[in-house]
Design a protein around this motif. Structure first.
Motif, PDB file in Angstrom:
ATOM      1  N   ALA A 130       0.841  -1.193   0.000  1.00 38.03           N
ATOM      2  CA  ALA A 130       0.000   0.000   0.000  1.00 38.03           C
ATOM      3  C   ALA A 130       0.880   1.250   0.000  1.00 38.03           C
ATOM      4  CB  ALA A 130      -0.922   0.007   1.223  1.00 38.03           C
ATOM      5  N   LEU A 131       0.252   2.401  -0.296  1.00 41.89           N
ATOM      6  CA  LEU A 131       0.985   3.654  -0.350  1.00 41.89           C
ATOM      7  C   LEU A 131       1.162   4.291   1.020  1.00 41.89           C
ATOM      8  CD1 LEU A 131      -0.635   5.239  -3.545  1.00 41.89           C
ATOM      9  CD2 LEU A 131       1.535   4.008  -3.361  1.00 41.89           C
ATOM     10  N   GLU A 132       0.356   3.846   1.992  1.00 41.45           N
ATOM     11  CA  GLU A 132       0.429   4.387   3.340  1.00 41.45           C
ATOM     12  C   GLU A 132       0.654   3.254   4.336  1.00 41.45           C
ATOM     13  OE1 GLU A 132       0.381   7.532   4.206  1.00 41.45           O
ATOM     14  OE2 GLU A 132      -0.014   8.330   2.186  1.00 41.45           O
ATOM     15  N   PRO A 133       1.431   3.501   5.384  1.00 47.21           N
ATOM     16  CA  PRO A 133       1.600   2.471   6.414  1.00 47.21           C
ATOM     17  C   PRO A 133       0.323   2.307   7.221  1.00 47.21           C
ATOM     18  CG  PRO A 133       2.640   4.509   7.099  1.00 47.21           C
ATOM     19  CD  PRO A 133       2.187   4.715   5.685  1.00 47.21           C
ATOM     20  N   SER A 134       0.196   1.176   7.892  1.00 42.90           N
ATOM     21  CA  SER A 134      -0.985   0.946   8.726  1.00 42.90           C
ATOM     22  C   SER A 134      -0.617   0.024   9.880  1.00 42.90           C
ATOM     23  CB  SER A 134      -2.130   0.338   7.914  1.00 42.90           C
ATOM     24  OG  SER A 134      -1.742  -0.898   7.324  1.00 42.90           O
ATOM     25  N   LEU A 135      -1.458   0.059  10.914  1.00 44.00           N
ATOM     26  CA  LEU A 135      -1.286  -0.799  12.079  1.00 44.00           C
ATOM     27  C   LEU A 135      -2.392  -1.844  12.074  1.00 44.00           C
ATOM     28  CD1 LEU A 135      -0.483   1.900  14.801  1.00 44.00           C
ATOM     29  CD2 LEU A 135       1.128   0.559  13.435  1.00 44.00           C
ATOM     30  N   LEU A 136      -2.012  -3.123  12.125  1.00 36.07           N
ATOM     31  CA  LEU A 136      -2.964  -4.224  12.032  1.00 36.07           C
ATOM     32  C   LEU A 136      -2.943  -5.026  13.329  1.00 36.07           C
ATOM     33  CD1 LEU A 136      -2.041  -5.509   8.448  1.00 36.07           C
ATOM     34  CD2 LEU A 136      -3.734  -3.783   9.058  1.00 36.07           C
ATOM     35  N   TYR A 137      -4.106  -5.514  13.728  1.00 32.77           N
ATOM     36  CA  TYR A 137      -4.178  -6.373  14.911  1.00 32.77           C
ATOM     37  C   TYR A 137      -3.523  -7.717  14.628  1.00 32.77           C
ATOM     38  CZ  TYR A 137      -7.549  -3.177  17.079  1.00 32.77           C
ATOM     39  OH  TYR A 137      -8.157  -2.085  17.637  1.00 32.77           O
ATOM     40  N   ARG A 138      -2.847  -8.234  15.612  1.00 30.00           N
ATOM     41  CA  ARG A 138      -2.280  -9.578  15.520  1.00 30.00           C
ATOM     42  C   ARG A 138      -3.410 -10.596  15.452  1.00 30.00           C
ATOM     43  NH1 ARG A 138       2.808 -11.771  18.101  1.00 30.00           N
ATOM     44  NH2 ARG A 138       2.625 -14.047  18.000  1.00 30.00           N
TER      45      ARG A 138
ATOM     46  N   LYS B  43      20.934  -8.235  -0.209  1.00 34.27           N
ATOM     47  CA  LYS B  43      22.342  -7.873  -0.369  1.00 34.27           C
ATOM     48  C   LYS B  43      22.642  -6.505   0.225  1.00 34.27           C
ATOM     49  CE  LYS B  43      23.190 -10.728  -4.463  1.00 34.27           C
ATOM     50  NZ  LYS B  43      23.588 -10.746  -5.886  1.00 34.27           N
ATOM     51  N   SER B  44      21.668  -5.609   0.188  1.00 29.71           N
ATOM     52  CA  SER B  44      21.858  -4.288   0.799  1.00 29.71           C
ATOM     53  C   SER B  44      21.240  -4.206   2.187  1.00 29.71           C
ATOM     54  CB  SER B  44      21.255  -3.193  -0.093  1.00 29.71           C
ATOM     55  OG  SER B  44      19.852  -3.397  -0.265  1.00 29.71           O
ATOM     56  N   SER B  45      20.131  -4.906   2.408  1.00 28.84           N
ATOM     57  CA  SER B  45      19.414  -4.762   3.680  1.00 28.84           C
ATOM     58  C   SER B  45      20.188  -5.340   4.851  1.00 28.84           C
ATOM     59  CB  SER B  45      18.034  -5.425   3.592  1.00 28.84           C
ATOM     60  OG  SER B  45      18.135  -6.831   3.477  1.00 28.84           O
ATOM     61  N   LEU B  46      21.053  -6.327   4.617  1.00 31.78           N
ATOM     62  CA  LEU B  46      21.828  -6.907   5.714  1.00 31.78           C
ATOM     63  C   LEU B  46      22.829  -5.905   6.285  1.00 31.78           C
ATOM     64  CD1 LEU B  46      22.535 -10.528   4.438  1.00 31.78           C
ATOM     65  CD2 LEU B  46      20.773  -9.753   6.024  1.00 31.78           C
ATOM     66  N   LYS B  47      23.174  -4.891   5.482  1.00 31.59           N
ATOM     67  CA  LYS B  47      24.095  -3.855   5.962  1.00 31.59           C
ATOM     68  C   LYS B  47      23.343  -2.615   6.433  1.00 31.59           C
ATOM     69  CE  LYS B  47      27.942  -5.359   3.049  1.00 31.59           C
ATOM     70  NZ  LYS B  47      28.970  -4.959   2.063  1.00 31.59           N
ATOM     71  N   SER B  48      22.302  -2.236   5.700  1.00 38.83           N
ATOM     72  CA  SER B  48      21.504  -1.069   6.073  1.00 38.83           C
ATOM     73  C   SER B  48      20.147  -1.203   5.404  1.00 38.83           C
ATOM     74  CB  SER B  48      22.206   0.227   5.628  1.00 38.83           C
ATOM     75  OG  SER B  48      21.449   1.360   5.984  1.00 38.83           O
ATOM     76  N   GLN B  49      19.112  -1.452   6.204  1.00 37.80           N
ATOM     77  CA  GLN B  49      17.787  -1.720   5.657  1.00 37.80           C
ATOM     78  C   GLN B  49      16.955  -0.446   5.587  1.00 37.80           C
ATOM     79  OE1 GLN B  49      15.703  -4.972   7.445  1.00 37.80           O
ATOM     80  NE2 GLN B  49      13.836  -4.623   6.292  1.00 37.80           N
ATOM     81  N   HIS B  50      16.261  -0.272   4.472  1.00 34.42           N
ATOM     82  CA  HIS B  50      15.367   0.868   4.290  1.00 34.42           C
ATOM     83  C   HIS B  50      13.957   0.409   3.942  1.00 34.42           C
ATOM     84  CE1 HIS B  50      18.788   3.602   4.582  1.00 34.42           C
ATOM     85  NE2 HIS B  50      19.431   2.810   3.742  1.00 34.42           N
ATOM     86  N   VAL B  51      13.821  -0.503   3.000  1.00 32.94           N
ATOM     87  CA  VAL B  51      12.514  -1.083   2.686  1.00 32.94           C
ATOM     88  C   VAL B  51      12.158  -2.092   3.768  1.00 32.94           C
ATOM     89  CG1 VAL B  51      11.190  -2.446   1.023  1.00 32.94           C
ATOM     90  CG2 VAL B  51      12.833  -0.751   0.211  1.00 32.94           C
ATOM     91  N   GLY B  52      10.923  -2.002   4.294  1.00 32.76           N
ATOM     92  CA  GLY B  52      10.507  -2.910   5.347  1.00 32.76           C
ATOM     93  C   GLY B  52      10.756  -2.367   6.742  1.00 32.76           C
ATOM     94  N   THR B  53      11.192  -1.123   6.844  1.00 33.78           N
ATOM     95  CA  THR B  53      11.360  -0.505   8.160  1.00 33.78           C
ATOM     96  C   THR B  53      10.107   0.298   8.492  1.00 33.78           C
ATOM     97  OG1 THR B  53      12.493   1.387   7.143  1.00 33.78           O
ATOM     98  CG2 THR B  53      13.861  -0.384   8.038  1.00 33.78           C
ATOM     99  N   PRO B  54       9.706   0.322   9.747  1.00 31.64           N
ATOM    100  CA  PRO B  54       8.478   1.023  10.132  1.00 31.64           C
ATOM    101  C   PRO B  54       8.633   2.537  10.027  1.00 31.64           C
ATOM    102  CG  PRO B  54       9.616   0.171  12.058  1.00 31.64           C
ATOM    103  CD  PRO B  54      10.336  -0.374  10.874  1.00 31.64           C
ATOM    104  N   ASP B  55       7.522   3.220   9.776  1.00 28.70           N
ATOM    105  CA  ASP B  55       7.531   4.675   9.680  1.00 28.70           C
ATOM    106  C   ASP B  55       7.618   5.303  11.066  1.00 28.70           C
ATOM    107  OD1 ASP B  55       4.375   5.677  10.295  1.00 28.70           O
ATOM    108  OD2 ASP B  55       4.679   3.571   9.756  1.00 28.70           O
ATOM    109  N   GLN B  56       8.050   6.534  11.113  1.00 30.60           N
ATOM    110  CA  GLN B  56       8.271   7.205  12.396  1.00 30.60           C
ATOM    111  C   GLN B  56       6.973   7.426  13.168  1.00 30.60           C
ATOM    112  OE1 GLN B  56      10.638  10.733  11.837  1.00 30.60           O
ATOM    113  NE2 GLN B  56      12.420   9.577  11.121  1.00 30.60           N
ATOM    114  N   ALA B  57       5.893   7.687  12.473  1.00 30.27           N
ATOM    115  CA  ALA B  57       4.621   7.912  13.171  1.00 30.27           C
ATOM    116  C   ALA B  57       4.171   6.646  13.888  1.00 30.27           C
ATOM    117  CB  ALA B  57       3.551   8.376  12.185  1.00 30.27           C
TER     118      ALA B  57
END
Length: 303
Positions: A18-26, A208-222
């Motif tokens: 999705a284009l926006e992050p969201s919080l989902l119940y477990r 290959k890049s995320s093991l050193k510094s991950q950007h995709v799949g990291t949670p948003d600050q809000a």
């Protein structure tokens, strides 16, 4: 026993779609039914269910810690091993950051992943036999150990490995003392009950890049701010030989280490044999075997 990667599975935890992050119940239990007895007391399991983690002091003896430290030193100085894809170095230095699939590289750590002190606790939490989804040793040397940004391991295992449900548990075996000031693990207690759906498509060969510094799949600050305000942050200090056991969806991270005191640990992910990965939910292809195992042979059950 090796999984066939063609099983259709419903996506209960959509992320990177999705284009926006969201919080989902477990949608899954934290402590699963199926194993009635084990090393954990009912009180300890209740605390684990509530916080998403528990700590066991001195599960590993001082003599064992020394054995693991010696093996850690051997692995970090193995020049041939440094050419292996399973070895990750710090992005700003030539220091070893992690060695993955360490139970297949080292007989010493192969014995650890089969140790009943760990395996029976994992079985008690997950309710079934377990296998090793991932293992690694983490180095955080003094004066240079890098940080690990806030994340839920399950988000990556779900999106990139195809792990369907939150039915995995991580064991972090401390090989050095953990202080508040040398990059100790931080966890938001109770955050495991909420899934943070992240934005951004998964690039090919993202690992290959995320093991050193991950950007995709990291949670948003809000989302991180909301979870921190709701749950607070626990800094998990302790001594070498202590073991931290935490749920796959705990929001956790650690700061860098600018002190003289190193922080190293052995990290083992046990997954239920009933929760084997299918196809990745948000990636074109699964990560390599050393990051997300497809061999679901139970550990700790040898005759």
């Amino acid at each position: 026993m090796t999984l066939q990667m063609d099983l259709p599975t419903a996506d209960e935890y959509p992320t990177r779609k999705a284009l926006e992050p969201s919080l989902l119940y477990r949608r899954d239990p934290v402590v699963w039914p199926g194993v009635d007895e084990g090393p954990f007391s009912a009180e300890e399991l209740s605390g684990y269910d509530r916080r998403g983690y528990t700590q066991v002091q001195q599960m590993v003896t001082p003599q064992e810690v020394e054995t693991y430290r010696a093996e850690l030193r051997r692995l970090s100085t193995d020049t041939e091993l440094r050419e292996d894809e399973r070895v990750v170095v710090e992005p700003t230095s030539d220091e070893v950051r992690s060695v993955f699939e360490v139970h297949k590289i080292s007989d010493v750590f192969a014995r650890l992943v089969n140790d009943p002190r760990l395996v029976e606790r994992a079985r008690q939490i997950l309710g079934t036999d377990v296998y090793v989804h991932q293992s690694r040793v983490n180095y955080k040397p003094g004066f240079g150990g890098g940080s690990f940004y806030w994340h839920s391991d399950f988000e990556t295992w779900h999106a990139e490995d195809g792990m369907p449900r939150m039915r995995a548990v991580s064991f972090s075996v401390a090989l050095t003392d953990n202080y508040t000031h040398n990059g100790a693990l931080m966890i938001m207690p109770g955050s495991h009950k909420t899934f943070v759906s992240c934005v951004g498509q998964t690039p090919d060969d993202h690992y290959k890049s995320s093991l050193k510094s991950q950007h995709v799949g990291t949670p948003d600050q809000a989302s991180l701010t909301l979870l921190a305000e709701r749950h607070g942050i626990d800094v998990l200090t302790g001594s070498a030989g202590d073991v931290t056991v935490f749920d796959s969806n705990c929001m956790h991270g650690s700061g860098g280490n600018i002190t003289p005191y190193p922080r190293s640990n052995v990290f083992i992910v046990f997954n239920s044999v009933e929760n084997a990965p299918s196809k990745p939910f948000s990636a074109n292809s699964p990560r390599p075997e050393f990051l997300g195992a497809t061999d679901t042979t139970p550990v700790g059950r040898q005759s």
